[in-house]
Write a protein that holds these residues in place. Structure first.
Motif, PDB file in Angstrom:
ATOM      1  N   SER A 333       0.849  -1.189   0.000  1.00 40.12           N
ATOM      2  CA  SER A 333       0.000   0.000   0.000  1.00 40.12           C
ATOM      3  C   SER A 333       0.888   1.244   0.000  1.00 40.12           C
ATOM      4  CB  SER A 333      -0.899  -0.006   1.237  1.00 40.12           C
ATOM      5  OG  SER A 333      -1.440   1.282   1.400  1.00 40.12           O
ATOM      6  N   LEU A 334       0.487   2.236  -0.775  1.00 45.29           N
ATOM      7  CA  LEU A 334       1.264   3.480  -0.799  1.00 45.29           C
ATOM      8  C   LEU A 334       0.901   4.362   0.402  1.00 45.29           C
ATOM      9  CD1 LEU A 334       0.947   4.265  -4.616  1.00 45.29           C
ATOM     10  CD2 LEU A 334       2.752   3.027  -3.435  1.00 45.29           C
ATOM     11  N   ARG A 335      -0.129   3.938   1.148  1.00 45.82           N
ATOM     12  CA  ARG A 335      -0.564   4.758   2.281  1.00 45.82           C
ATOM     13  C   ARG A 335       0.429   4.678   3.442  1.00 45.82           C
ATOM     14  NH1 ARG A 335      -6.799   3.624   2.498  1.00 45.82           N
ATOM     15  NH2 ARG A 335      -5.882   1.831   1.493  1.00 45.82           N
ATOM     16  N   HIS A 336       0.547   3.504   4.048  1.00 48.23           N
ATOM     17  CA  HIS A 336       1.479   3.388   5.197  1.00 48.23           C
ATOM     18  C   HIS A 336       2.565   2.370   4.880  1.00 48.23           C
ATOM     19  CE1 HIS A 336      -1.354   5.855   7.247  1.00 48.23           C
ATOM     20  NE2 HIS A 336      -2.322   4.975   7.070  1.00 48.23           N
ATOM     21  N   HIS A 337       2.690   2.084   3.581  1.00 48.93           N
ATOM     22  CA  HIS A 337       3.700   1.125   3.113  1.00 48.93           C
ATOM     23  C   HIS A 337       3.474  -0.274   3.680  1.00 48.93           C
ATOM     24  CE1 HIS A 337       5.677   4.500   1.287  1.00 48.93           C
ATOM     25  NE2 HIS A 337       5.613   5.121   2.439  1.00 48.93           N
ATOM     26  N   GLU A 338       2.247  -0.582   4.176  1.00 50.08           N
ATOM     27  CA  GLU A 338       2.028  -1.964   4.671  1.00 50.08           C
ATOM     28  C   GLU A 338       2.124  -2.916   3.496  1.00 50.08           C
ATOM     29  OE1 GLU A 338      -1.635  -0.876   4.187  1.00 50.08           O
ATOM     30  OE2 GLU A 338      -1.654   0.489   5.882  1.00 50.08           O
ATOM     31  N   VAL A 339       2.598  -4.103   3.825  1.00 43.85           N
ATOM     32  CA  VAL A 339       2.711  -5.141   2.811  1.00 43.85           C
ATOM     33  C   VAL A 339       1.746  -6.256   3.176  1.00 43.85           C
ATOM     34  CG1 VAL A 339       4.281  -6.882   1.883  1.00 43.85           C
ATOM     35  CG2 VAL A 339       5.101  -4.567   2.303  1.00 43.85           C
ATOM     36  N   ARG A 340       0.995  -6.761   2.183  1.00 49.56           N
ATOM     37  CA  ARG A 340       0.143  -7.914   2.458  1.00 49.56           C
ATOM     38  C   ARG A 340       0.125  -8.820   1.246  1.00 49.56           C
ATOM     39  NH1 ARG A 340      -5.085  -6.075   0.523  1.00 49.56           N
ATOM     40  NH2 ARG A 340      -4.557  -4.020  -0.272  1.00 49.56           N
ATOM     41  N   GLN A 341      -0.463 -10.010   1.454  1.00 52.91           N
ATOM     42  CA  GLN A 341      -0.447 -10.981   0.375  1.00 52.91           C
ATOM     43  C   GLN A 341      -1.849 -11.337  -0.109  1.00 52.91           C
ATOM     44  OE1 GLN A 341       2.676 -13.353   2.132  1.00 52.91           O
ATOM     45  NE2 GLN A 341       3.900 -12.270   0.575  1.00 52.91           N
ATOM     46  N   LEU A 342      -1.907 -11.644  -1.388  1.00 52.44           N
ATOM     47  CA  LEU A 342      -3.192 -11.993  -2.002  1.00 52.44           C
ATOM     48  C   LEU A 342      -2.960 -13.223  -2.868  1.00 52.44           C
ATOM     49  CD1 LEU A 342      -6.161 -11.015  -2.708  1.00 52.44           C
ATOM     50  CD2 LEU A 342      -5.121  -9.814  -4.642  1.00 52.44           C
ATOM     51  N   ASP A 343      -3.765 -14.286  -2.630  1.00 55.00           N
ATOM     52  CA  ASP A 343      -3.628 -15.488  -3.455  1.00 55.00           C
ATOM     53  C   ASP A 343      -4.631 -15.423  -4.605  1.00 55.00           C
ATOM     54  OD1 ASP A 343      -1.595 -16.523  -1.981  1.00 55.00           O
ATOM     55  OD2 ASP A 343      -2.900 -17.673  -0.646  1.00 55.00           O
ATOM     56  N   VAL A 344      -4.140 -15.615  -5.810  1.00 54.10           N
ATOM     57  CA  VAL A 344      -5.019 -15.579  -6.988  1.00 54.10           C
ATOM     58  C   VAL A 344      -4.698 -16.753  -7.913  1.00 54.10           C
ATOM     59  CG1 VAL A 344      -5.335 -13.058  -6.964  1.00 54.10           C
ATOM     60  CG2 VAL A 344      -3.435 -14.044  -8.257  1.00 54.10           C
ATOM     61  N   ASP A 345      -5.648 -17.075  -8.781  1.00 52.04           N
ATOM     62  CA  ASP A 345      -5.420 -18.145  -9.759  1.00 52.04           C
ATOM     63  C   ASP A 345      -4.790 -17.607 -11.033  1.00 52.04           C
ATOM     64  OD1 ASP A 345      -6.596 -20.282  -8.182  1.00 52.04           O
ATOM     65  OD2 ASP A 345      -8.432 -19.113  -8.407  1.00 52.04           O
ATOM     66  N   ALA A 346      -4.979 -16.309 -11.284  1.00 49.56           N
ATOM     67  CA  ALA A 346      -4.306 -15.672 -12.427  1.00 49.56           C
ATOM     68  C   ALA A 346      -4.227 -14.178 -12.157  1.00 49.56           C
ATOM     69  CB  ALA A 346      -5.066 -15.929 -13.729  1.00 49.56           C
ATOM     70  N   ILE A 347      -3.176 -13.559 -12.689  1.00 46.41           N
ATOM     71  CA  ILE A 347      -3.030 -12.104 -12.523  1.00 46.41           C
ATOM     72  C   ILE A 347      -2.638 -11.499 -13.869  1.00 46.41           C
ATOM     73  CG2 ILE A 347      -0.643 -12.402 -11.639  1.00 46.41           C
ATOM     74  CD1 ILE A 347      -1.194  -9.831  -9.935  1.00 46.41           C
ATOM     75  N   VAL A 348      -3.291 -10.401 -14.206  1.00 49.63           N
ATOM     76  CA  VAL A 348      -3.027  -9.737 -15.490  1.00 49.63           C
ATOM     77  C   VAL A 348      -2.384  -8.382 -15.216  1.00 49.63           C
ATOM     78  CG1 VAL A 348      -3.998  -8.953 -17.672  1.00 49.63           C
ATOM     79  CG2 VAL A 348      -5.150 -10.763 -16.384  1.00 49.63           C
ATOM     80  N   PHE A 349      -1.223  -8.164 -15.798  1.00 51.52           N
ATOM     81  CA  PHE A 349      -0.561  -6.865 -15.672  1.00 51.52           C
ATOM     82  C   PHE A 349      -0.963  -5.987 -16.859  1.00 51.52           C
ATOM     83  CE2 PHE A 349       1.763  -9.368 -12.703  1.00 51.52           C
ATOM     84  CZ  PHE A 349       2.079  -8.462 -11.697  1.00 51.52           C
ATOM     85  N   ALA A 350      -1.887  -5.075 -16.583  1.00 50.00           N
ATOM     86  CA  ALA A 350      -2.286  -4.102 -17.612  1.00 50.00           C
ATOM     87  C   ALA A 350      -1.462  -2.842 -17.345  1.00 50.00           C
ATOM     88  CB  ALA A 350      -3.783  -3.849 -17.531  1.00 50.00           C
ATOM     89  N   THR A 351      -0.154  -3.041 -17.329  1.00 49.77           N
ATOM     90  CA  THR A 351       0.777  -2.000 -16.871  1.00 49.77           C
ATOM     91  C   THR A 351       1.387  -1.208 -18.031  1.00 49.77           C
ATOM     92  OG1 THR A 351       2.313  -3.864 -16.597  1.00 49.77           O
ATOM     93  CG2 THR A 351       1.337  -2.938 -14.609  1.00 49.77           C
TER      94      THR A 351
END
Ligand code: FDA
Ligand code: NAP
Length: 450
Positions: A333-351
């Motif tokens: 997070s750009l707010r307090h720089h907290e780091v967390r994890q998210l489990d997904v079956d697929a991720i798309v980088f529309a970057t």
């Protein structure tokens, strides 16, 4: 005009997307009108048939420019290659007008481009990747006015060499992934989306993520939400929310042909103003209709108390790791720089994408090409790389000229006009060279008689 063995062409185009397709048409139309021996040309395209960002041909996605900004109209409004001519040929002109909308779907515009490409089939060789541009062997100083391309036939596995007096590089945008993140069968860039999605059983996609806050991200997020009713859909974006693409009339003027002139002639502060004030016409922004639709979906889910569209704003992806067949995504997070994890079956980088850079393709030839103080290639107004005097062949760019020609460089808005300018430049330079040869012959003949 097709690819003949052992010929030295007047012009060879690398890539046959909309830009070089428009150039092929411009050359044909110019040669039909100009009193000159016909210009010989060939275009090489690595795909096996014409295709324009096929992996983003999502069913309801619309064009981001008016249908009048097609391959030809702004250069030649009576061309037989216009979008209107296409509609007429398909018997849909009346129905299209009844929509009262300037913006066709991307699928229909793709059909238009395919239709135009089919008419220019003699100009292009598919399954052909240009791997290098070099000086010809046994060349005189600077290549004697021509260069040699190495072309790999991806279907046959063979390679051949083609000589040309002018080369037009139009290889398109380059997909961009965040540093340190590699693509695999569950980690995709938006540029490969439909192919990857088509190879994956939708049933296994119970949780998916889309990274980015641009048009690609918004469209894929909607697609996932509609197609995967059983899935949790996570939209991960660095901004607070999606921002709207400014397509209001005054802002839209930055895509006019005149704006290229203003940009090219402008000093550094003027060019900077284009980007600072008008970047939001194109980059990291979304059509207002898509923003409304996504917000409505979020709201409706809140009302129903069944939430499966999740927005992670002010958030960046820092890493992606394998977790069995799924992927574990590290979010910061750009707010307090907290780091967390998210489990997904697929991720798309529309970057997004990096702009075209011809450096690698030019290889050793690049040392003849001059650069400005910031390290960018110097480019003439007619889109030609500025070279040292000994390299007399023309190397033209369609794309990758944001630093000299401005915002339209990677877009469709100006391709009809730009292609005409490049065709004119090639034709004029050949005429000048022919005149110079005739003048030299006349001088020689006169000298002999004296
Ligand atoms: P484009 O990328 O289309 O074509 C380049 C071609 O070169 C490709 O066919 C590629 O296979 C080929 N090639 C690459 N390397 C090669 C090699 N070494 N040898 C042979 N062939 C090679 N802009 C706009 O104005 N309005 C819009 O609506 C949109 N919509 C849009 C949607 C999506 C999903 C994206 C990603 C982008 C857009 N754009 C856009 C911007 C986009 O850049 C533009 O529409 C065109 O694709 C530009 O056409 P080009 O021919 O320059 O590149
Ligand atoms: P884009 O506009 O460049 O957007 C990329 C997005 O990814 C930006 O929001 C960017 O944020 C974000 N991003 C980059 N790195 C990130 C990271 N590490 N973590 C999180 N977010 C990150 O790319 P695009 O949406 O693919 O659009 C590219 C072009 O294609 C545009 O011209 C667009 O109009 C066009 N397009 C058109 C259509 C259509 O015609 N229907 C469809 C799709 C795309 P920052 O801004 O902070 O970098």
């Amino acid at each position: 005009m097709g690819a003949r063995e052992n010929a030295t062409y007047d012009v060879v185009g690398i890539g046959f997307g909309p830009s070089n397709l428009s150039l092929a048409i411009a050359l044909e139309e110019r040669c039909a009108n100009v009193l000159t021996n016909s210009i010989t040309s060939a275009f090489f395209e690595r795909q096996s048939s014409f295709g324009w960002h096929r992996n983003m041909l999502l069913p309801s996605a619309t064009m981001q420019i008016s249908f009048l900004k097609d391959l030809v109209t702004f250069r030649n409004p009576v061309s037989r290659f216009s979008f209107v001519a296409f509609l007429h040929a398909k018997g849909r002109l009346g129905q299209f007008v009844n929509r009262k909308d300037f913006f066709p779907t991307r699928q229909e515009f793709h059909q238009y481009l395919e239709w135009a490409a089919a008419k220019m089939a003699d100009a292009v060789t598919y399954d052909s990747t240009v791997t290098s541009v070099q000086l010809p062997p046994d060349h005189g100083s600077g290549g004697d006015g021509y260069v040699q391309l190495e072309v790999r036939d991806t279907a046959a596995g063979s390679t051949r060499r083609v000589n040309t007096r002018n080369v037009v590089v139009s290889t398109g945008l380059v997909p961009r992934m965040p540093d340190g993140i590699a693509r695999d069968d569950r980690v995709w860039h938006s540029s490969e989306f439909l192919t990857r999605y088509g190879r994956t059983d939708p049933e296994v996609l119970r949780s998916v993520a889309v990274v980015g806050a641009g048009q690609s991200a918004a469209e894929i997020t909607q697609f996932f939400h509609g197609r995967l009713p059983h899935a949790q859909v996570h939209a991960i974006m660095p901004s607070y929310g999606y921002s709207v693409a400014d397509d209001t009339p005054f802002a839209n003027q930055v895509f006019d042909a005149d704006a290229v002139e203003d940009y090219y002639d402008g000093d550094e502060p003027a060019r900077d103003a284009f980007w600072r004030y008008h970047r939001n016409t194109n980059y990291g922004v979304v059509d207002s209709a898509d923003i409304q639709a996504l917000y409505q979906t979020q709201y409706d889910e809140g009302v129903a108390g069944a939430k499966r569209l999740h927005f992670h704003n002010l958030t960046k992806v820092r890493a992606v790791e394998r977790n069995g067949s799924a992927r574990r995504v590290t979010l910061q997070s750009l707010r307090h720089h907290e780091v967390r994890q998210l489990d997904v079956d697929a991720i798309v980088f529309a970057t997004g994408y990096a702009s075209m850079d011809p450096t690698q393709l030019l290889g050793d030839l690049d040392r003849y090409c001059l650069r400005d103080e910031s390290g960018h290639h110097r480019v003439t107004r007619d889109y030609r790389l500025v070279t040292t005097p000994e390299l007399s062949c023309g190397i033209y760019l369609q794309g990758g000229t944001e630093h000299t020609h401005g915002l339209t460089s990677s877009l469709l808005s100006n391709i009809a006009v730009r292609s005409g300018e490049i065709a004119d430049s090639i034709i004029c330079r050949r005429a000048e060279s022919e005149l110079a040869t005739i003048a030299a012959e006349v001088r020689e003949a006169v000298a002999e008689r004296l």
